[in-house]
Design an enzyme around this catalytic site. Structure first.
Site, PDB file in Angstrom:
ATOM      1  CB  CYS A   4      -0.916   0.003   1.220  1.00 33.38           C
ATOM      2  SG  CYS A   4      -1.751   1.585   1.445  1.00 33.38           S
ATOM      3  CB  CYS A   7       0.883   1.176   4.438  1.00 32.55           C
ATOM      4  SG  CYS A   7      -0.776   0.871   5.091  1.00 32.55           S
ATOM      5  CG  ASP A  30      -2.277  14.844  -4.415  1.00 36.31           C
ATOM      6  OD1 ASP A  30      -3.235  14.163  -3.996  1.00 36.31           O
ATOM      7  OD2 ASP A  30      -1.737  14.643  -5.522  1.00 36.31           O
ATOM      8  CG  HIS A  46      -4.565  -0.473   4.737  1.00 31.66           C
ATOM      9  ND1 HIS A  46      -3.929   0.078   3.648  1.00 31.66           N
ATOM     10  CD2 HIS A  46      -5.506  -1.313   4.234  1.00 31.66           C
ATOM     11  CE1 HIS A  46      -4.456  -0.413   2.544  1.00 31.66           C
ATOM     12  NE2 HIS A  46      -5.418  -1.259   2.865  1.00 31.66           N
ATOM     13  CG  ASN A  86     -12.127  10.813  -4.751  1.00 31.14           C
ATOM     14  OD1 ASN A  86     -13.172  11.432  -4.926  1.00 31.14           O
ATOM     15  ND2 ASN A  86     -10.957  11.268  -5.164  1.00 31.14           N
ATOM     16  N   GLY A  92     -13.484   7.569  -8.577  1.00 31.11           N
ATOM     17  CA  GLY A  92     -12.119   7.636  -9.100  1.00 31.11           C
ATOM     18  C   GLY A  92     -11.047   7.398  -8.058  1.00 31.11           C
ATOM     19  CG  HIS A  97      -4.181   3.923   3.514  1.00 30.97           C
ATOM     20  ND1 HIS A  97      -3.189   3.216   4.187  1.00 30.97           N
ATOM     21  CD2 HIS A  97      -4.621   4.871   4.380  1.00 30.97           C
ATOM     22  CE1 HIS A  97      -3.062   3.720   5.408  1.00 30.97           C
ATOM     23  NE2 HIS A  97      -3.913   4.724   5.547  1.00 30.97           N
ATOM     24  CG  HIS A  99      -6.557   9.371   0.460  1.00 36.43           C
ATOM     25  ND1 HIS A  99      -6.714   8.069   0.010  1.00 36.43           N
ATOM     26  CD2 HIS A  99      -6.744  10.160  -0.624  1.00 36.43           C
ATOM     27  CE1 HIS A  99      -6.974   8.088  -1.278  1.00 36.43           C
ATOM     28  NE2 HIS A  99      -7.010   9.344  -1.693  1.00 36.43           N
ATOM     29  CG  HIS A 101      -8.317  14.295  -2.027  1.00 34.41           C
ATOM     30  ND1 HIS A 101      -7.255  14.242  -2.903  1.00 34.41           N
ATOM     31  CD2 HIS A 101      -8.908  13.079  -2.099  1.00 34.41           C
ATOM     32  CE1 HIS A 101      -7.210  13.061  -3.482  1.00 34.41           C
ATOM     33  NE2 HIS A 101      -8.203  12.327  -3.011  1.00 34.41           N
TER      34      HIS A 101
END
Ligand code: 5GP
Ligand code: ZN
Length: 113
Positions: A4, A7, A30, A46, A86, A92, A97, A99, A101
């Site tokens: 991952c 991770c 990002d 995770h 997402n 998309g 894992h 997250h 944004h």
């Protein structure tokens, strides 16, 4: 979780630009920004989807949401910001894992497609 990306970033095996870290999450830049500022808040546990989340992971995510607004200066959130999570194919999601944004630093429109 083996293989991952996030991770590995959390473990320090892959480099990143880290903006913040505590026991619950890291916040990184990002690599391919979609706004003037584009950060990722990544819980340290995770799981792919909110639907997969355990009670313990939900507490970790709650802590992430409590902390993000406190990072106003570091993440330039003063004039407002957008959070996006997402979930799955139609949204998309490309890294499996969970997250958050964090987009900031400019006026944003609304173009879901
Ligand atoms: P998703 O599409 O899963 O919601 O978001 C994954 C995000 O991870 C994308 O915005 C993508 O630009 C970002 N990303 C992919 N690989 C890397 C990387 O190696 N480092 C960083 N910092 N971000 C990455
Ligand atoms: Zn992971």
């Amino acid at each position: 979780m083996e293989n991952c990306l996030f991770c590995k970033i959390i473990k320090g095996e892959i480099p990143c630009t880290k903006m913040y870290e505590d026991k619950n999450m890291i916040v990184i830049k990002d690599i391919d920004p979609k706004a003037k500022n584009h950060f990722l808040a990544i819980p340290k546990s995770h799981f792919k989807l909110l639907a997969d989340m355990t009670e313990e992971q939900s507490e970790m995510l709650r802590q992430c949401f409590l902390t993000i607004p406190k990072l106003q200066k570091e993440l330039q959130l003063e004039n407002g910001y957008r959070l996006v999570i997402n979930q799955g194919d139609d949204a998309g999601q490309t890294v499996f894992h969970l997250h958050i944004h964090i987009l900031s630093g400019q006026k944003m429109g609304w173009t879901p497609a």
